[in-house]
Design a protein around this motif. Structure first.
Motif, PDB file in Angstrom:
ATOM      1  N   ASP A   1      13.469  -4.501   5.791  1.00  0.00           N
ATOM      2  CA  ASP A   1      14.397  -5.399   5.089  1.00  0.00           C
ATOM      3  C   ASP A   1      13.695  -6.645   4.540  1.00  0.00           C
ATOM      4  OD1 ASP A   1      16.619  -3.779   5.467  1.00  0.00           O
ATOM      5  OD2 ASP A   1      17.051  -4.655   7.437  1.00  0.00           O
ATOM      6  N   GLY A   2      12.377  -6.578   4.433  1.00  0.00           N
ATOM      7  CA  GLY A   2      11.645  -7.719   3.868  1.00  0.00           C
ATOM      8  C   GLY A   2      11.439  -8.836   4.869  1.00  0.00           C
ATOM      9  N   VAL A   3      11.617  -8.531   6.156  1.00  0.00           N
ATOM     10  CA  VAL A   3      11.400  -9.539   7.200  1.00  0.00           C
ATOM     11  C   VAL A   3      10.084  -9.199   7.899  1.00  0.00           C
ATOM     12  CG1 VAL A   3      12.336 -10.607   9.291  1.00  0.00           C
ATOM     13  CG2 VAL A   3      13.890  -9.745   7.520  1.00  0.00           C
ATOM     14  N   TYR A   4       9.083 -10.074   7.710  1.00  0.00           N
ATOM     15  CA  TYR A   4       7.750  -9.785   8.249  1.00  0.00           C
ATOM     16  C   TYR A   4       7.298 -10.910   9.166  1.00  0.00           C
ATOM     17  CZ  TYR A   4       7.777  -6.608   4.270  1.00  0.00           C
ATOM     18  OH  TYR A   4       8.122  -5.629   3.366  1.00  0.00           O
ATOM     19  N   THR A   5       6.606 -10.538  10.254  1.00  0.00           N
ATOM     20  CA  THR A   5       5.936 -11.566  11.056  1.00  0.00           C
ATOM     21  C   THR A   5       4.445 -11.324  10.868  1.00  0.00           C
ATOM     22  OG1 THR A   5       5.715 -10.246  13.059  1.00  0.00           O
ATOM     23  CG2 THR A   5       7.769 -11.474  12.793  1.00  0.00           C
ATOM     24  N   SER A   6       3.653 -12.398  10.943  1.00  0.00           N
ATOM     25  CA  SER A   6       2.249 -12.243  10.573  1.00  0.00           C
ATOM     26  C   SER A   6       1.498 -11.305  11.519  1.00  0.00           C
ATOM     27  CB  SER A   6       1.564 -13.597  10.458  1.00  0.00           C
ATOM     28  OG  SER A   6       1.567 -14.215  11.698  1.00  0.00           O
ATOM     29  N   VAL A   7       1.940 -11.180  12.774  1.00  0.00           N
ATOM     30  CA  VAL A   7       1.220 -10.298  13.707  1.00  0.00           C
ATOM     31  C   VAL A   7       1.754  -8.859  13.723  1.00  0.00           C
ATOM     32  CG1 VAL A   7       0.430 -12.124  15.261  1.00  0.00           C
ATOM     33  CG2 VAL A   7       2.679 -11.086  15.635  1.00  0.00           C
ATOM     34  N   GLY A   8       2.904  -8.624  13.070  1.00  0.00           N
ATOM     35  CA  GLY A   8       3.478  -7.271  13.055  1.00  0.00           C
ATOM     36  C   GLY A   8       2.651  -6.320  12.188  1.00  0.00           C
ATOM     37  N   THR A   9       2.999  -5.038  12.253  1.00  0.00           N
ATOM     38  CA  THR A   9       2.329  -4.030  11.424  1.00  0.00           C
ATOM     39  C   THR A   9       3.416  -3.251  10.684  1.00  0.00           C
ATOM     40  OG1 THR A   9       0.614  -3.838  13.106  1.00  0.00           O
ATOM     41  CG2 THR A   9       0.674  -2.101  11.462  1.00  0.00           C
ATOM     42  N   TYR A  10       3.248  -3.062   9.387  1.00  0.00           N
ATOM     43  CA  TYR A  10       4.288  -2.447   8.564  1.00  0.00           C
ATOM     44  C   TYR A  10       3.673  -1.363   7.696  1.00  0.00           C
ATOM     45  CZ  TYR A  10       6.366  -6.745  10.167  1.00  0.00           C
ATOM     46  OH  TYR A  10       6.803  -7.756  10.977  1.00  0.00           O
ATOM     47  N   ASP A  11       4.574  -0.518   7.173  1.00  0.00           N
ATOM     48  CA  ASP A  11       4.109   0.602   6.366  1.00  0.00           C
ATOM     49  C   ASP A  11       3.544   0.109   5.024  1.00  0.00           C
ATOM     50  OD1 ASP A  11       3.820   3.070   5.134  1.00  0.00           O
ATOM     51  OD2 ASP A  11       5.608   3.860   6.143  1.00  0.00           O
ATOM     52  N   PHE A  12       2.386   0.630   4.669  1.00  0.00           N
ATOM     53  CA  PHE A  12       1.750   0.248   3.396  1.00  0.00           C
ATOM     54  C   PHE A  12       2.657   0.562   2.192  1.00  0.00           C
ATOM     55  CE2 PHE A  12      -1.079   1.544  -0.189  1.00  0.00           C
ATOM     56  CZ  PHE A  12      -1.458   0.264  -0.562  1.00  0.00           C
ATOM     57  N   VAL A  13       3.501   1.597   2.363  1.00  0.00           N
ATOM     58  CA  VAL A  13       4.438   1.969   1.294  1.00  0.00           C
ATOM     59  C   VAL A  13       5.305   0.770   0.882  1.00  0.00           C
ATOM     60  CG1 VAL A  13       6.473   3.416   0.841  1.00  0.00           C
ATOM     61  CG2 VAL A  13       4.477   4.384   1.968  1.00  0.00           C
ATOM     62  N   GLU A  14       5.600  -0.119   1.849  1.00  0.00           N
ATOM     63  CA  GLU A  14       6.414  -1.297   1.523  1.00  0.00           C
ATOM     64  C   GLU A  14       5.662  -2.217   0.555  1.00  0.00           C
ATOM     65  OE1 GLU A  14       8.509  -3.336   4.592  1.00  0.00           O
ATOM     66  OE2 GLU A  14       9.261  -1.476   5.474  1.00  0.00           O
ATOM     67  N   MET A  15       4.359  -2.384   0.783  1.00  0.00           N
ATOM     68  CA  MET A  15       3.561  -3.223  -0.123  1.00  0.00           C
ATOM     69  C   MET A  15       3.510  -2.584  -1.513  1.00  0.00           C
ATOM     70  SD  MET A  15       1.870  -5.889  -0.831  1.00  0.00           S
ATOM     71  CE  MET A  15       1.748  -6.754   0.720  1.00  0.00           C
ATOM     72  N   GLN A  16       3.362  -1.252  -1.520  1.00  0.00           N
ATOM     73  CA  GLN A  16       3.330  -0.556  -2.813  1.00  0.00           C
ATOM     74  C   GLN A  16       4.623  -0.778  -3.580  1.00  0.00           C
ATOM     75  OE1 GLN A  16       2.334   3.348  -1.350  1.00  0.00           O
ATOM     76  NE2 GLN A  16       0.592   3.456  -2.758  1.00  0.00           N
TER      77      GLN A  16
END
Ligand code: HEM
Length: 185
Positions: free
Chosen positions: A34-49
């Motif tokens: 949902d566009g909520v990121y914390t700097s230490v978390g890890t997220y799917d690269f697809v979201e950046m794409q």
């Protein structure tokens, strides 16, 4: 991909294009986070794409240019968050040829779960470096920006050419030369 890459990206978008554009690209991208990121978390690269693709559509700037500009911006984040790593090197070619065996090794400890590229040195002398970049994420324009900024950090000029070995940019050769004479931007 680490959260810091998302949080800094959205900060850059806000500074350059405004908060409305940040909201727009978050809404247009189908994001598991949902566009909520914390700097230490890890997220799917697809979201950046998808954020990049939607930004590219919205501001009408090609993807490569956006990723390159994000690399220029991210370098300043790296030098302010990790000054100690840069202080260990006195020369841009020494630094760039140490990413694989030293810098990103430290990064893996500092940022568990980081997805990093692989670099292989092909040729190296004090004025010249040829290095292969491998990454499924094909962020070669991000790499080019970080390399150029590394030279700038040491007040040196550079000439950096890239040759795509794979058309999709997952394998790229960088041919890097120091430019002698006064540093010019
Ligand atoms: C990615 C840290 C220097 C090339 C990353 C990421 C971090 C990081 C945290 C994101 C990983 C992820 O999202 O999972 C650092 C630090 C550095 C440094 C702390 C120096 C103190 C460099 C330099 C280059 C470089 C000088 C020059 C080429 C890249 C590239 C990526 C990346 C191209 C994108 C991932 C990919 O292409 O697959 N780095 N980095 N890094 N780094 Fe570094």
């Amino acid at each position: 991909m680490k959260g810091i890459v998302f949080t800094e990206f959205l900060d850059m978008v806000e500074k350059k294009f405004g908060i409305e554009v940040v909201d727009h690209i978050i809404n247009e991208s189908k994001l598991q986070s949902d566009g909520v990121y914390t700097s230490v978390g890890t997220y799917d690269f697809v979201e950046m794409q998808s954020l990049l693709i939607n930004l590219s559509k919205k501001v009408d700037i090609p993807l490569d240019g956006l990723i390159y500009n994000y690399g220029l911006y991210f370098f300043n984040v790296l030098t302010s968050v990790h000054p100690g790593i840069f202080a260990l090197y006195k020369d841009p070619i020494e630094l760039l040829s140490s990413i694989e065996n030293h810098i990103h090794v430290q990064v893996r400890k500092l940022y568990p779960g980081a997805e990093l590229p692989t670099f292989k040195i092909e040729k190296k002398n004090e004025d010249h470096l040829e290095i292969l970049y491998f990454s499924e994420r094909a962020m070669y324009m991000f790499a080019k920006a970080l390399m150029e900024k590394t030279f700038e950090h040491y007040d040196q000029g550079s000439e950096i050419r890239l040759e795509k070995i794979e058309d999709d940019g997952t394998k790229v050769r960088f041919v890097i030369s120091k430019k002698h004479g006064a540093y010019q931007q």
